[in-house]
Design a protein around this motif. Structure first.
Motif, mmCIF file in Angstrom:
data_model
loop_
_atom_site.group_PDB
_atom_site.id
_atom_site.type_symbol
_atom_site.label_atom_id
_atom_site.label_comp_id
_atom_site.label_asym_id
_atom_site.label_seq_id
_atom_site.Cartn_x
_atom_site.Cartn_y
_atom_site.Cartn_z
ATOM 1 N N ARG A 259 43.944 47.287 36.341
ATOM 2 C CA ARG A 259 43.658 46.777 37.679
ATOM 3 C C ARG A 259 42.257 46.179 37.784
ATOM 4 N N ASN A 260 41.353 46.698 37.000
ATOM 5 C CA ASN A 260 39.959 46.270 37.105
ATOM 6 C C ASN A 260 39.560 45.235 36.055
ATOM 7 N N LYS A 261 40.583 44.671 35.373
ATOM 8 C CA LYS A 261 40.247 43.667 34.366
ATOM 9 C C LYS A 261 39.850 42.360 35.037
ATOM 10 N N PRO A 262 38.916 41.618 34.458
ATOM 11 C CA PRO A 262 38.550 40.312 35.018
ATOM 12 C C PRO A 262 39.733 39.340 34.945
ATOM 13 N N ILE A 263 39.800 38.390 35.902
ATOM 14 C CA ILE A 263 40.933 37.475 35.999
ATOM 15 C C ILE A 263 41.037 36.557 34.794
ATOM 16 N N MET A 264 39.899 36.186 34.232
ATOM 17 C CA MET A 264 39.934 35.296 33.080
ATOM 18 C C MET A 264 40.523 35.993 31.856
ATOM 19 N N MET A 265 40.303 37.304 31.742
ATOM 20 C CA MET A 265 40.920 38.050 30.647
ATOM 21 C C MET A 265 42.426 38.161 30.846
ATOM 22 N N ILE A 266 42.852 38.330 32.111
ATOM 23 C CA ILE A 266 44.285 38.460 32.381
ATOM 24 C C ILE A 266 45.012 37.143 32.108
ATOM 25 N N LEU A 267 44.377 36.010 32.484
ATOM 26 C CA LEU A 267 45.017 34.710 32.252
ATOM 27 C C LEU A 267 45.214 34.431 30.771
ATOM 28 N N ALA A 268 44.343 34.967 29.952
ATOM 29 C CA ALA A 268 44.446 34.728 28.510
ATOM 30 C C ALA A 268 45.260 35.783 27.795
ATOM 31 N N SER A 269 45.822 36.737 28.553
ATOM 32 C CA SER A 269 46.576 37.816 27.908
ATOM 33 C C SER A 269 47.958 37.349 27.472
ATOM 34 N N GLY A 270 48.597 38.074 26.593
ATOM 35 C CA GLY A 270 49.918 37.721 26.091
ATOM 36 C C GLY A 270 51.001 37.860 27.147
ATOM 37 N N ALA A 271 50.882 38.830 28.056
ATOM 38 C CA ALA A 271 51.905 39.048 29.080
ATOM 39 C C ALA A 271 52.009 37.858 30.022
ATOM 40 N N VAL A 272 50.849 37.340 30.448
ATOM 41 C CA VAL A 272 50.852 36.192 31.360
ATOM 42 C C VAL A 272 51.390 34.954 30.652
ATOM 43 N N LYS A 273 51.007 34.745 29.391
ATOM 44 C CA LYS A 273 51.490 33.571 28.648
ATOM 45 C C LYS A 273 53.003 33.642 28.423
ATOM 46 N N SER A 274 53.516 34.871 28.182
ATOM 47 C CA SER A 274 54.967 35.007 27.979
ATOM 48 C C SER A 274 55.744 34.722 29.262
ATOM 49 N N LYS A 275 55.173 35.027 30.407
ATOM 50 C CA LYS A 275 55.828 34.711 31.676
ATOM 51 C C LYS A 275 55.936 33.212 31.877
ATOM 52 N N LYS A 276 54.874 32.500 31.503
ATOM 53 C CA LYS A 276 54.890 31.048 31.667
ATOM 54 C C LYS A 276 55.938 30.387 30.764
ATOM 55 N N LYS A 277 56.151 30.928 29.593
ATOM 56 C CA LYS A 277 57.069 30.336 28.614
ATOM 57 C C LYS A 277 58.509 30.876 28.733
ATOM 58 N N ALA A 278 58.775 31.755 29.719
ATOM 59 C CA ALA A 278 60.123 32.368 29.828
ATOM 60 C C ALA A 278 61.160 31.319 30.260
#
Length: 732
Positions: free
Chosen positions: A692-711
């Motif tokens: 919850r406390n991770k910076p937004i730029m780290m979350i955007l570069a994470s694998g989970a967010v990238k996998s959602k975009k490519k689903a």
């Protein structure tokens, strides 16, 4: 009782019977004595054969020897010869004798064993035995016979034998080292405090072995770093207060245990306090030197002769001792200043210690001609723009300490140049130059320029005050200041004892109350002037027809103050003859200081004015300084006096770590407190809480967010249906 029990294997029974009736069992003892002699002959040939039986026989004869002194007269000599000849092969249990031999004979036997034996346990046992025997003999009163005999043996051990080969040199060095070590230990414990013990250590200062010299020099300088094991077994083996507390926490808790621990801790603290009080430096040893002038000259001769052979640290030790002897006894060893001059360079190792030795050697009887080149050398090497500010400050402070003891060693032109450094930007240099300026304002303001003299010095010069030349004194000493007070006090005590008033057991301070006034009145009865003044005052008061009580009281007070003032003048003008009829002890001088302090305080109470107050303040400050000067090394200067005020030096690694550890005291353990504060069991935060406390730029570069975009569309539909199913289940 049958004689069958009196067998060789039953020596304790025979020992018991002999002590009860020595005459009846003399034959049995003689049988055992003959048996001992035969076993002793065998022991000389083979020490290992029948060693246990021989030890039992020696212990038996040692216990009953006092019952048959004539028959066992040679027994102590047997033990001595056996120790001296077979000390290396004897078993530890065989090396003990039980009180048969006298103290002097025992010490004569043990002293030669110290440098010979290679067994550390035997050495420590012999050393402990020697020290405890001498301490026990001097426990109640000084055993002068034993002390003289031991000191004579130590003198023989300290001297170098005439026939000196390689082995003899090592042996003599060991003997001399043990003589110095034992003397230092006895001096440290307060058993020996006379001039003979100082002479033994002084002999070691000229020994060819450098190790013996170093131990002797450290004794006089009071800088012993050697951790010598004490002969006091209680002090060595006694647990500390922290150990006792730890035992108390582990063991069973009882009231008696608490009481024992409190008592033990109290005794440990009292021992530590007593040990701290008994720790005295060896400045008194310098005062007890026999012929200090010859001692100082021989030290300087050895220093000059073996200059290239000795190390720098050892040479500095000798310089410090020579300087302290010169300063304490006001000696003149003029070659010492020529020798020191070659070490007066700012890049010389340990130059602050050398400057301290130079300053300590100067006194008011040192010829200025010998010191002027030294001061000039200091100014040329240390005080110039080509060196650092710390070097300049050290040079100015060294010059100040030399000139404080001998002001006439300074040249007027050089002083003017040195004083100009008070305008420096460096604080240490400014303080050193101002200290030099203030010194010459007090001792010789005529060497300063007019604008540098200050108000008080200028007024003094205008009134004609001139500094005394070298070798001159203001007035000859004809008496000890305040000795009249001590003489009158002793006369009064003798008179009271003669009257039988029983005031002997009265406390000294209580007996001194009001003493000065009474003694003044007694002394005044001997002087015609004082009698006339007192009688005139009484007549005036009696004849006076004034009815005003205030006038009477003021007149009486005025008469008393005038009479007391005249009495003080008479006492001051008197010259006491006590110093010519009595040897004054340190206790007498302590009493004299107290009497002077009381007389000064009473003079202030009578309205003696500002001069009486200044005298009282000076006496009180002198008494305070004497009370605080438990360490008499304060009479000498230290390296900090030479280095002066400095900036805070950069801490090394060990000091920084110590500071960090000190700052951590009282704080909780390092680490994050997230997720731990409000929980019963301490634990860290969960991964969901951390996400919850991770910076937004780290979350955007994470694998989970990238996998959602490519689903794909199919994957998105499956996730949506699964979400709807979970929501229905949670709702119902």
């Amino acid at each position: 009782m049958g004689r069958g029990v009196l067998l060789t294997s039953n020596l304790p029974q025979l020992q018991n019977l002999i002590k009860r009736d020595p005459v009846a069992y003399k034959e049995e003892f003689l049988q055992q004595w003959n048996h001992y002699n035969s076993i002793r002959q065998i022991f000389k040939i083979n020490p290992d054969e029948q060693a246990q039986h021989f030890r039992e026989l020696v212990a038996f004869i040692a216990q009953v020897a006092q019952c048959y002194p004539k028959e066992t007269a040679q027994f102590p000599s047997h033990l001595s010869s056996m120790l001296l000849e077979n000390y290396g092969t004897l078993a530890p249990d065989t090396r003990k004798s039980l009180g048969v031999i006298t103290s002097i004979d025992l010490l004569k036997t043990l002293f030669p064993l110290l440098p010979r034996t290679v067994s550390s346990s035997l050495r420590s046992f012999i050393r402990r035995t020697i020290l405890s025997d001498i301490r026990t003999a001097n426990l109640r009163t000084k055993n002068h016979k034993l002390n003289r005999a031991v000191q004579a043996m130590l003198f023989g051990m300290g001297k170098l034998r005439a026939a000196s080969g390689p082995s003899n040199a090592v042996q003599n060095g060991g003997e001399a080292m043990w003589a110095v070590v034992l003397t230092k230990e006895l001096w440290k414990k307060g058993i020996w405090n006379d001039g003979k013990s100082v002479s033994i250590v002084a002999l070691g200062c000229f020994h060819p072995v450098v190790k013996v010299q170093s131990a002797s020099l450290h004794f006089f300088l009071g800088s012993d770093d050697e951790q010598e094991d004490s002969d006091d077994e209680d002090e060595d083996n006694a647990p500390s207060a922290k150990t006792l507390q730890h035992r108390r926490e582990i063991n069973k808790k009882t009231r008696s245990g608490d009481k024992k621990i409190r008592k033990s801790i109290k005794s440990i603290k009292s021992k530590q306090k007593r040990k701290a009080d008994l720790t005295t430096p060896n400045f008194p040893a310098l005062q007890l030197l026999n012929d200090p002038q010859t001692f100082g000259e021989k030290l300087y001769d050895n220093l000059n002769r073996y200059d290239k052979r000795l190390s720098l640290d050892h040479k500095i030790l000798v310089m410090q001792l020579v300087s302290r002897v010169m300063g304490a006894h006001k000696l003149c060893v003029l070659g010492f200043y020529t020798y020191v001059m070659k070490y007066l360079t700012y890049h010389q190792l340990r130059v602050p210690a050398i400057l301290v030795a130079l300053a300590q050697s100067v006194h008011d009887f040192t010829p200025p001609d010998a010191l002027t080149p030294v001061v000039r050398k200091l100014a040329q090497e240390f005080v110039h723009p080509g060196v650092g500010s710390e070097v300049i400050a050290a040079g100015l402070n060294a010059i100040r300490e030399v000139c404080r003891r001998q002001p006439w060693s300074m040249e007027e032109e050089l002083l003017g140049d040195l004083v100009e450094y008070r305008k420096s930007r460096d604080k240490a240099v400014t303080a050193a130059a101002r200290g030099l300026l203030q010194l010459f304002r007090e001792v010789n303001p005529g060497m300063l320029k007019r604008r540098q003299r200050g108000k008080e010095a200028s007024m003094g010069m205008a009134q004609g005050a001139q500094p005394l030349q070298f070798g001159h004194s203001a007035e000859a000493a004809v008496d000890i200041e305040g000795l009249v007070l001590l003489e009158d006090h002793l006369n009064k005590l003798r008179a009271e004892e003669g009257l039988g008033s029983g005031a002997e057991d009265e406390d000294g301070e209580a007996g001194w109350e009001g003493w000065d006034l009474e003694s003044d009145s007694e002394n005044s009865s001997e002087s015609g002037d004082w009698v006339d003044v007192e009688s005139d005052g009484d007549k005036d008061l009696d004849i006076s027809d004034s009815d005003d009580e205030a006038e009477k009281s003021s007149a009486k007070a005025k008469a008393n103050s005038e009479g007391a003032g005249q009495a003080d003048e008479i006492a001051a003008s008197r010259i006491s003859s006590l110093a010519t009829t009595k040897i004054l002890t340190p206790a007498d001088f302590a009493l004299l200081n107290d009497l002077r302090l009381q007389a000064a305080s009473q003079a202030v109470e009578r309205g003696g004015g500002s001069s009486a107050k200044r005298k009282l303040a000076a006496l009180e400050s002198n008494k305070k300084s004497l009370a605080q000067a438990g360490n008499t090394e304060e009479t000498f200067i230290s390296e900090n006096d030479i280095l002066g005020a400095r900036k805070k030096a950069k801490s090394d690694y060990a000091e920084r770590i110590a500071s960090i550890e000190k700052g951590r005291e009282g704080r909780e353990k390092f680490g994050s407190m997230k997720g731990k504060k409000n929980k019963a069991a301490p634990s860290s935060s969960t991964n969901r809480e951390k996400a919850r406390n991770k910076p937004i730029m780290m979350i955007l570069a994470s694998g989970a967010v990238k996998s959602k975009k490519k689903a794909s569309l199919r994957e998105k539909q499956q996730k949506l249906r699964a979400h709807i199913e979970r929501a229905k289940k949670s709702y119902h």
